[in-house]
Design a protein around this motif. Structure first.
Motif, PDB file in Angstrom:
ATOM      1  N   MET A  31       0.839  -1.208   0.000  1.00 30.88           N
ATOM      2  CA  MET A  31       0.000   0.000   0.000  1.00 30.88           C
ATOM      3  C   MET A  31       0.877   1.264   0.000  1.00 30.88           C
ATOM      4  O   MET A  31       0.622   2.197  -0.754  1.00 30.88           O
ATOM      5  N   ASN A  32       1.933   1.251   0.833  1.00 31.20           N
ATOM      6  CA  ASN A  32       2.773   2.446   0.947  1.00 31.20           C
ATOM      7  C   ASN A  32       3.370   2.886  -0.385  1.00 31.20           C
ATOM      8  O   ASN A  32       3.543   4.080  -0.634  1.00 31.20           O
ATOM      9  N   ALA A  33       3.695   1.915  -1.224  1.00 36.12           N
ATOM     10  CA  ALA A  33       4.365   2.231  -2.486  1.00 36.12           C
ATOM     11  C   ALA A  33       3.402   2.707  -3.569  1.00 36.12           C
ATOM     12  O   ALA A  33       3.827   3.167  -4.615  1.00 36.12           O
ATOM     13  N   ARG A  34       2.116   2.587  -3.282  1.00 38.49           N
ATOM     14  CA  ARG A  34       1.155   3.032  -4.294  1.00 38.49           C
ATOM     15  C   ARG A  34       1.215   4.545  -4.489  1.00 38.49           C
ATOM     16  O   ARG A  34       1.538   5.286  -3.574  1.00 38.49           O
ATOM     17  N   PRO A  35       0.852   5.011  -5.693  1.00 42.90           N
ATOM     18  CA  PRO A  35       0.916   6.456  -5.941  1.00 42.90           C
ATOM     19  C   PRO A  35      -0.242   7.227  -5.311  1.00 42.90           C
ATOM     20  O   PRO A  35      -1.278   6.652  -4.969  1.00 42.90           O
TER      21      PRO A  35
END
Lengths: 265, 265
Positions: free
Chosen positions: B1-5
Motif C-alpha cells: 500500500m505504501n508504495a502506491r501512488p
C-alpha cells in the motif's frame, strides 16, 4: 422535406448570432439549435478533440431529421467540417466556405482574420482564400481572451477596449482593408472593433454569409419551408445554468428561457 | 500500500500548483495526475455536470490503484467531493476541508474568498467556515476572467492588474484580514494580489493546506512511501496541444514534455 427544420450546432452559445441571421433571412424556417455548453470552448482544444465533439453534435441533429446542417462555430468549421460531411446524409454549411466566397468577390488588397487559437492555427481561412486568389495577402491573428471577456458581458468599456487594442494593433499597423470576424462572439463587439480599426476597414461577419448561402441553396433546391408565421425554434444545450440563459439572450437578442432544454450527447 | 501512488485530479492544468506543494511536502511519493483538459474549465458549469465530470476523473485514478485521491480543483471540491467520496475505496482529500481548518485556527475578523462562479455559487467555503465558527464574517467573490487571463500568460502587467482592481476593490473596501485563493490558478498571481490588497491581508493557499493535511495523514496511518529519490510523476490529460504543455510548465515550474500522456475517459 421542406417542412423539416434546419439544424445548427455550436460549441456553446455564440452560434446564436448565426441563428439570428438565419431567422432574418429565412423567417419561416423551423430551427433546432445545439450548443455544447458542457464542453465549451472548442477554440483552445486540439484538432482531434474538436473533430470528436463536432461529430457528436452533428449526430444529435441528424437523428432529429434536419434538412440541412449548419456548423455555426468557426473552430468546428475549421477543424471538424470535413469529418461531419463524411457522415452527414444532408448538406453541411460551415462558416468558412461562404465567407471566403464573399471575400473573393471583393477586390481586396490585404485581409485580416481574427479567431480562436484553433481556427487561426488551422489556417483554414487563409488556405481557402488563397485557393480562390493566390495573390491575396492574409494576416491571421488569434485573440483568445475576447471570447471569455464577451461571455462575461464585457462588450463595451475599458476592459474590452484594452483587449482590442492589445490584439488588433498589429493588424492596424498592417493597414488591412477588411477583417473577417471568424468567431461567433465577435459580432457582439463589432462597434468597438470598428471604432478601433476605423471606418476604412470592412468587417466581414461569417454569420451573414452563412445565412445568405443557406437561403440561396434552399431556394434553388426548392426546399424552403411553407410560409408559417409561427416557425419553431428549439434550443438544446448540454449544460444549463441561469447564467447560460443570460448569455444566450445576449447573443440572441431576445428572451429564450422557455424554449431551452438540457440534453446529454 | 505504501508504495502506491497518490492520485490527483483537476479540471485542467491548474492542479499542478497542488502537485508542486505535494512534491515539496512529500518528495518520495509517486504521483499520478489527471487533468481534464478536453473539458476544462469546470468553474462555469452546473453542479450536475461538475459532479459527473469529477466522478469520471476519480474513477480513472481509482482504477490505477492509488492509495488516496486528491481533488485539486476547487470547483470539483465544492460541487463534486461528496459524490466522489461515495464511490471511492480510498480516502479523498479536497481543497476546502484543510483550508477551512487552517482558517479556524487563525483568529480572523473578516475573511475573503475568491474563486470561480461554481466555487463561489456553492458557498462551500462560507458554509464550512461558519460550521467551525458561526461568528466569522465571510465575503465571497467570483472572479471569472482571472483563469483565462492566467492561462494566456497574463501573470503580471497592465491587464492582470486591471482585472485584479476590478474584482478585488470591493474586498479591499471591506477591510478583510485574510483572503482564500480558492482556485488553483491564483497562486500564480499571488504577488500581484498581494501588491493590490496590501501586506496586512494574509493570503491563504489551499494547495499548501492540502499538502500539509495529506502529509499528516500518510504519516499517522503509516502510509508514507519508502525513501526513493526517483519518485515517479505521471501526468495524464484528456487533450494535449503544444500550448497545454507550455501552460503545464508554467504551473509546475519545471519541464514536463516527456511525462505527459493523452487519455480518453
Amino acid at each position: 422535406m421542406n417542412a423539416r427544420p434546419i439544424g445548427v450546432f455550436d460549441s456553446g452559445l455564440g452560434g446564436l448570432t448565426v441563428v439570428n441571421e438565419i431567422k432574418k433571412a429565412l423567417p419561416y424556417e423551423d430551427i433546432i439549435y445545439l450548443g455544447d455548453t458542457a464542453r465549451v470552448p472548442y477554440g483552445t482544444r486540439s484538432k482531434e478533440v474538436v473533430k470528436k465533439f463536432s461529430l457528436e453534435d452533428a449526430i444529435f441533429l441528424i437523428t432529429r431529421k434536419v434538412k440541412c446542417l449548419v456548423i455555426a462555430c468557426n473552430t468546428s468549421s475549421a477543424l471538424g467540417a470535413s469529418e461531419v460531411r463524411k457522415i452527414s446524409p444532408v448538406p453541411v454549411f460551415d462558416a468558412i466556405s461562404p465567407t471566403v466566397k464573399k471575400v473573393a468577390t471583393l477586390s481586396l488588397r490585404k485581409t485580416g482574420v481574427i479567431g480562436t487559437r484553433g481556427t487561426i492555427g488551422s489556417h483554414a481561412y487563409r488556405d481557402a482564400i488563397k485557393k480562390l486568389n493566390a495573390k491575396s495577402k492574409i494576416i491571421e491573428l488569434a485573440c483568445p481572451l475576447l471570447v471569455p471577456a464577451i461571455e462575461e458581458g464585457e462588450t463595451s468599456g475599458q476592459l474590452i477596449r484594452a483587449l482590442i487594442r492589445k490584439y488588433l494593433t498589429p493588424l492596424k499597423k498592417e493597414k488591412i482593408d477588411s477583417l473577417i470576424l471568424a468567431c461567433t462572439h465577435y459580432p457582439i463587439i463589432k462597434k468597438e472593433i470598428k471604432r478601433f480599426m476605423g471606418q476604412g476597414v470592412a468587417l466581414i461577419d461569417p454569420a451573414e454569409e452563412i445565412a445568405a448561402s443557406l437561403s440561396l441553396y434552399l431556394e434553388e433546391k426548392n426546399l424552403l419551408a411553407p410560409e408559417n408565421p409561427k416557425a419553431k425554434r428549439i434550443y438544446f444545450v448540454t449544460d444549463l445554468t441561469s447564467r447560460f440563459i443570460g448569455v444566450a439572450e445576449m447573443f440572441l437578442g431576445e428572451r429564450i428561457s422557455g424554449s431551452i432544454k438540457k440534453v446529454s450527447l
